[in-house]
Design a protein around this motif. Structure first.
Motif, PDB file in Angstrom:
ATOM      1  N   ALA A  20      38.736  31.010  33.008  1.00 13.18           N
ATOM      2  CA  ALA A  20      40.062  31.179  33.514  1.00 13.18           C
ATOM      3  C   ALA A  20      40.542  32.776  33.471  1.00 13.18           C
ATOM      4  CB  ALA A  20      40.885  30.348  32.956  1.00 13.18           C
ATOM      5  N   VAL A  21      40.118  33.324  32.853  1.00 14.01           N
ATOM      6  CA  VAL A  21      40.365  34.830  32.396  1.00 14.01           C
ATOM      7  C   VAL A  21      39.464  35.712  33.635  1.00 14.01           C
ATOM      8  CG1 VAL A  21      39.609  37.215  31.341  1.00 14.01           C
ATOM      9  CG2 VAL A  21      39.761  34.540  29.982  1.00 14.01           C
ATOM     10  N   GLU A  22      38.242  35.439  34.185  1.00 11.02           N
ATOM     11  CA  GLU A  22      37.973  36.093  34.890  1.00 11.02           C
ATOM     12  C   GLU A  22      38.491  35.983  36.955  1.00 11.02           C
ATOM     13  OE1 GLU A  22      35.339  38.324  35.069  1.00 11.02           O
ATOM     14  OE2 GLU A  22      35.657  37.225  32.747  1.00 11.02           O
ATOM     15  N   SER A  23      38.833  34.449  37.100  1.00 11.33           N
ATOM     16  CA  SER A  23      40.348  34.274  37.721  1.00 11.33           C
ATOM     17  C   SER A  23      41.461  35.081  37.896  1.00 11.33           C
ATOM     18  CB  SER A  23      40.711  32.737  37.862  1.00 11.33           C
ATOM     19  OG  SER A  23      39.553  31.711  37.804  1.00 11.33           O
ATOM     20  N   MET A  24      42.032  35.621  36.611  1.00  9.19           N
ATOM     21  CA  MET A  24      42.633  36.243  36.175  1.00  9.19           C
ATOM     22  C   MET A  24      42.558  37.698  36.583  1.00  9.19           C
ATOM     23  SD  MET A  24      44.607  34.761  32.872  1.00  9.19           S
ATOM     24  CE  MET A  24      45.666  36.796  32.574  1.00  9.19           C
ATOM     25  N   VAL A  25      42.030  38.190  36.333  1.00 15.26           N
ATOM     26  CA  VAL A  25      41.261  39.531  36.809  1.00 15.26           C
ATOM     27  C   VAL A  25      41.161  39.430  38.181  1.00 15.26           C
ATOM     28  CG1 VAL A  25      39.572  41.759  36.264  1.00 15.26           C
ATOM     29  CG2 VAL A  25      40.058  39.755  34.472  1.00 15.26           C
ATOM     30  N   ALA A  26      40.093  38.575  38.884  1.00 12.29           N
ATOM     31  CA  ALA A  26      40.058  39.227  40.364  1.00 12.29           C
ATOM     32  C   ALA A  26      41.535  38.773  41.209  1.00 12.29           C
ATOM     33  CB  ALA A  26      39.284  37.435  40.961  1.00 12.29           C
ATOM     34  N   GLU A  27      42.156  38.397  40.536  1.00 13.11           N
ATOM     35  CA  GLU A  27      43.895  38.153  41.417  1.00 13.11           C
ATOM     36  C   GLU A  27      44.925  39.450  41.533  1.00 13.11           C
ATOM     37  OE1 GLU A  27      45.247  35.197  39.585  1.00 13.11           O
ATOM     38  OE2 GLU A  27      44.266  33.580  40.671  1.00 13.11           O
ATOM     39  N   GLY A  28      43.826  39.931  40.165  1.00 19.75           N
ATOM     40  CA  GLY A  28      44.200  41.914  39.794  1.00 19.75           C
ATOM     41  C   GLY A  28      45.276  41.917  38.733  1.00 19.75           C
ATOM     42  N   ARG A  29      44.871  40.522  37.929  1.00 20.57           N
ATOM     43  CA  ARG A  29      46.399  40.429  36.509  1.00 20.57           C
ATOM     44  C   ARG A  29      45.069  41.193  35.632  1.00 20.57           C
ATOM     45  NH1 ARG A  29      48.134  34.787  35.654  1.00 20.57           N
ATOM     46  NH2 ARG A  29      49.262  35.000  34.711  1.00 20.57           N
ATOM     47  N   LYS A  30      46.036  41.390  34.306  1.00 15.67           N
ATOM     48  CA  LYS A  30      45.172  42.362  33.279  1.00 15.67           C
ATOM     49  C   LYS A  30      44.516  41.513  32.695  1.00 15.67           C
ATOM     50  CE  LYS A  30      48.427  42.782  29.598  1.00 15.67           C
ATOM     51  NZ  LYS A  30      47.644  42.525  28.777  1.00 15.67           N
ATOM     52  N   ARG A  31      43.983  41.732  31.557  1.00 14.79           N
ATOM     53  CA  ARG A  31      43.039  41.000  30.913  1.00 14.79           C
ATOM     54  C   ARG A  31      43.367  40.350  29.787  1.00 14.79           C
ATOM     55  NH1 ARG A  31      37.689  39.804  31.117  1.00 14.79           N
ATOM     56  NH2 ARG A  31      36.949  41.107  32.993  1.00 14.79           N
ATOM     57  N   PRO A  32      43.414  39.333  29.217  1.00 13.04           N
ATOM     58  CA  PRO A  32      44.316  38.861  28.235  1.00 13.04           C
ATOM     59  C   PRO A  32      44.216  39.812  26.460  1.00 13.04           C
ATOM     60  CG  PRO A  32      43.965  36.553  28.551  1.00 13.04           C
ATOM     61  CD  PRO A  32      43.025  38.590  30.031  1.00 13.04           C
ATOM     62  N   HIS A  33      45.062  39.732  25.620  1.00 13.47           N
ATOM     63  CA  HIS A  33      45.008  41.238  24.576  1.00 13.47           C
ATOM     64  C   HIS A  33      45.305  40.763  23.041  1.00 13.47           C
ATOM     65  CE1 HIS A  33      45.627  45.126  23.345  1.00 13.47           C
ATOM     66  NE2 HIS A  33      44.922  44.572  22.598  1.00 13.47           N
ATOM     67  N   LEU A 284      45.024  32.701  25.558  1.00 11.43           N
ATOM     68  CA  LEU A 284      44.997  33.225  27.240  1.00 11.43           C
ATOM     69  C   LEU A 284      46.293  32.615  27.754  1.00 11.43           C
ATOM     70  CD1 LEU A 284      43.794  33.036  30.082  1.00 11.43           C
ATOM     71  CD2 LEU A 284      42.945  30.110  29.422  1.00 11.43           C
ATOM     72  N   LEU A 285      47.266  31.364  26.844  1.00 11.42           N
ATOM     73  CA  LEU A 285      47.893  30.911  27.284  1.00 11.42           C
ATOM     74  C   LEU A 285      49.865  31.822  27.564  1.00 11.42           C
ATOM     75  CD1 LEU A 285      48.676  27.813  25.337  1.00 11.42           C
ATOM     76  CD2 LEU A 285      48.513  27.924  28.273  1.00 11.42           C
ATOM     77  N   ALA A 286      48.878  32.580  26.686  1.00  6.01           N
ATOM     78  CA  ALA A 286      50.163  34.299  26.478  1.00  6.01           C
ATOM     79  C   ALA A 286      49.210  35.566  27.619  1.00  6.01           C
ATOM     80  CB  ALA A 286      49.840  34.995  24.590  1.00  6.01           C
ATOM     81  N   GLY A 287      49.338  35.464  27.388  1.00  4.14           N
ATOM     82  CA  GLY A 287      47.821  36.137  28.754  1.00  4.14           C
ATOM     83  C   GLY A 287      48.969  36.007  30.003  1.00  4.14           C
ATOM     84  N   GLN A 288      48.446  34.545  30.097  1.00  2.73           N
ATOM     85  CA  GLN A 288      49.490  34.140  31.361  1.00  2.73           C
ATOM     86  C   GLN A 288      50.744  33.938  31.627  1.00  2.73           C
ATOM     87  OE1 GLN A 288      47.686  30.532  31.312  1.00  2.73           O
ATOM     88  NE2 GLN A 288      45.337  30.763  32.423  1.00  2.73           N
ATOM     89  N   GLY A 289      51.806  34.013  30.363  1.00  2.36           N
ATOM     90  CA  GLY A 289      53.113  33.201  30.303  1.00  2.36           C
ATOM     91  C   GLY A 289      53.346  32.484  30.489  1.00  2.36           C
ATOM     92  N   ALA A 290      52.298  31.341  30.100  1.00  2.89           N
ATOM     93  CA  ALA A 290      53.152  29.998  30.312  1.00  2.89           C
ATOM     94  C   ALA A 290      53.124  28.929  29.656  1.00  2.89           C
ATOM     95  CB  ALA A 290      51.195  29.294  30.062  1.00  2.89           C
ATOM     96  N   ILE A 291      53.599  30.165  28.191  1.00  2.86           N
ATOM     97  CA  ILE A 291      54.548  29.303  27.174  1.00  2.86           C
ATOM     98  C   ILE A 291      56.426  30.031  27.598  1.00  2.86           C
ATOM     99  CG2 ILE A 291      55.358  28.895  24.918  1.00  2.86           C
ATOM    100  CD1 ILE A 291      53.136  26.872  26.053  1.00  2.86           C
ATOM    101  N   TYR A 292      56.438  31.614  27.747  1.00  2.00           N
ATOM    102  CA  TYR A 292      57.463  32.186  27.161  1.00  2.00           C
ATOM    103  C   TYR A 292      58.182  32.717  28.084  1.00  2.00           C
ATOM    104  CZ  TYR A 292      57.323  30.013  22.375  1.00  2.00           C
ATOM    105  OH  TYR A 292      57.564  29.294  22.091  1.00  2.00           O
ATOM    106  N   GLY A 293      56.670  32.767  29.551  1.00  2.00           N
ATOM    107  CA  GLY A 293      57.322  33.776  30.258  1.00  2.00           C
ATOM    108  C   GLY A 293      56.877  35.296  30.253  1.00  2.00           C
TER     109      GLY A 293
END
Length: 293
Positions: A20-33, A284-293
């Protein structure tokens, strides 16, 4: 009897997170920290944080470890938390417990921005969890439910006994097991030091979740045949045969209880690996903004 392999499940989930992280990076999003604050040099905490840092590497996360000595002031620790709260590059962070006695753990927990509270300890996350709203669920209870789900262990309508009422495991896992979802929908009894007829209550249980920190507490005469046993306990007990001088013991007398069970978690290798894995899922959820945006 089926042994529930927490390490195997945790490795599978970390691979899923890494993809999932590699997909995020491929889309130009930053790695979760993920950041962690470690105070002092407690052996258990040092080991646990080292495992978390290693898990971040496996999942493809960026990680930061911030260390303080035992004598750090509460004010200094609160300043570090405030800095992480305001750091847009940090998606989530934890303060490793326990803390030195001169520092209020509750004050520290409440100072963490609940939107970055990937340990799931902040009162807002605990409150949201209790009424079934999206939130960061504390890692060990989340890991327990993940194991039940991945082993397809039925919980609906089952009698579940939770041994222990801590804020970190006992209370939240009891709330999760009674909620209307799967796993969940169980009839839950929480037992503690003031519970009467404890053995009789346990003998009625289809599922026992032991989270007491009392080695070997659950004995064969407390378990009905076919029960599911989830052992959360990880206590260091002396063992002269080990190079370290100790071994990890669970809350269950594994040798005598295991033959009675349909499923049981070992210690180590059961719930433990899932705790860190659940923290990674929250990050991962935090990096995706999946819970609180």
């Amino acid at each position: 009897m089926t042994l529930i392999d927490g390490k195997k499940i945790a490795d599978e989930i970390k691979q899923e997170i890494a993809a999932a992280v590699e997909s995020m990076v491929a889309e130009g999003r930053k790695r979760p920290h993920l950041a962690a604050i470690l105070v002092g040099h407690d052996g258990g905490s040092e080991t646990y944080v080292a495992h978390k840092v290693r898990a971040c590497e496996q999942c493809g996360f960026k990680s930061t470890l911030i260390r303080f000595e035992d004598d750090v002031t509460e004010e200094k620790l609160l300043e570090a938390i405030d800095s992480l709260n305001r750091d847009d590059d940090v998606d989530g962070f934890i303060v490793q417990l326990p803390l030195p006695r001169h520092i209020s753990e509750q004050k520290i927990i409440e100072a963490i921005d609940y939107r970055k509270d990937v340990d799931g300890f902040h009162p807002i996350n605990v409150g949201r969890m209790s009424i079934g709203l999206p939130c960061y669920v504390s890692a060990t209870p989340a890991g327990i439910l993940e194991l039940l789900a991945r082993y397809d262990i039925p919980t609906k309508g089952k009698r579940c006994v939770v041994l222990g009422r801590s804020n970190i495991v006992g209370k939240p896992v009891a709330m999760l097991m009674m909620q209307k979802h799967n796993p969940g929908d169980a009839t839950v009894t929480v037992c503690h030091s003031a519970t009467k007829d404890l053995k009789d209550i346990c003998r009625e249980a289809d599922i026992i979740i032991a989270a007491l920190g009392s080695p070997g507490f659950v004995t064969a005469d407390m378990v009905k045949p076919g029960a599911v046993i989830i052992d959360v306990g990880t206590t260091r007990v002396p063992d002269a045969t080990r190079k370290s001088g100790f071994r990890l013991s669970g809350d269950v007398d594994f040798e005598n209880v295991a033959p009675l069970c349909s499923y049981i978690t070992p210690v180590p290798g059961g719930v433990g690996p899932m705790t860190i894995c659940s923290l990674m899922k929250n990050t991962l959820l935090a990096g995706q903004g999946a819970i609180y945006g």
